[in-house]
Design an enzyme around this catalytic site. Sequence first.
Site, PDB file in Angstrom:
ATOM      1  N   ARG A 120      18.744 -64.959 -66.657  1.00  0.00           N
ATOM      2  CA  ARG A 120      19.827 -65.915 -66.921  1.00  0.00           C
ATOM      3  C   ARG A 120      19.346 -67.335 -66.641  1.00  0.00           C
ATOM      4  NH1 ARG A 120      25.204 -64.534 -63.904  1.00  0.00           N
ATOM      5  NH2 ARG A 120      26.036 -66.068 -65.382  1.00  0.00           N
ATOM      6  N   CYS A 157      25.275 -71.318 -59.248  1.00  0.00           N
ATOM      7  CA  CYS A 157      25.043 -70.009 -59.869  1.00  0.00           C
ATOM      8  C   CYS A 157      25.867 -69.978 -61.144  1.00  0.00           C
ATOM      9  CB  CYS A 157      25.407 -68.883 -58.898  1.00  0.00           C
ATOM     10  SG  CYS A 157      27.091 -68.997 -58.247  1.00  0.00           S
TER      11      CYS A 157
END
Length: 275
Positions: free
Chosen positions: A173, A232
Amino acid sequence: MNPLVSTEELAQHPEWRVFDCRHDLADPAAGEQQYLEAHLPGALHAHLDRDLSAVMNGRNGRHPLPEAKTFIAWLGRQGLKPTDTAICYDAGPGASASRLWWMLRWAGHENVAVLDGGLAKWQREGRPVTAEMPQFEAAPYPGKAKASMHASLALVEKKLKRAALLDARAPARYRGEQEPIDPVAGRIPGAKNRFNNDNLTADGVFKSPEALRAEFEAVLAGRDPAEVIQYCGSGVAACHNALAMEIAGMPGSRVYIGSWSEWSADPARPISRSA
């Protein structure tokens, strides 16, 4: 207070206030249902979406930070007192528990720790769980938010070229190779990757302070921990890295709660992907 508490320590202190933070991003109702079925004795449930987040508007991320007065009022409804020791736990990895740990400290409650190994370790050791719902008398909580702990979107934009951004998401990611949750793949420019699961051993407990310090120092390459902005996907795993740095004796980082889900919501903001 030490940011981590062991199952042995918690078992010796039934007077401590305990919060169950279990949450499943794919099934937001699951954590509360699991809590209702069985939880640590004396524990109340803290729902990530309902209790630890503000309402989404499409621009402020998936788990926006609530106003301080809203969260502090919730603490009062839980009957938490400033003198209480608060323990946060989840199913095991500690990311959801770390979110409440961070928010409690943000609200001025310093006597708070995360249960190392969480419910998984507690149950492996044969310790008791219950479906009994505890009752605590509500009372106003005299908290005050610490602005120094939080990095707003405006601050991240202002410090984009100077801050040490740490991305807690999985490497794929971070590199922008896949994005299973948010509509846009990529990362904030200049960010380094520190996958929060790397804070744990194979047994699901946190690595030693020495090991964590060595690993974070390698990523930061001499940067001051006080310059670090954690992020995040939506401000949950980022708190896990903030906790790990505290365990490592590297306090002072900020958390950007809006994280990638907020940053990427505006196509005008720059993003990076690995070649």
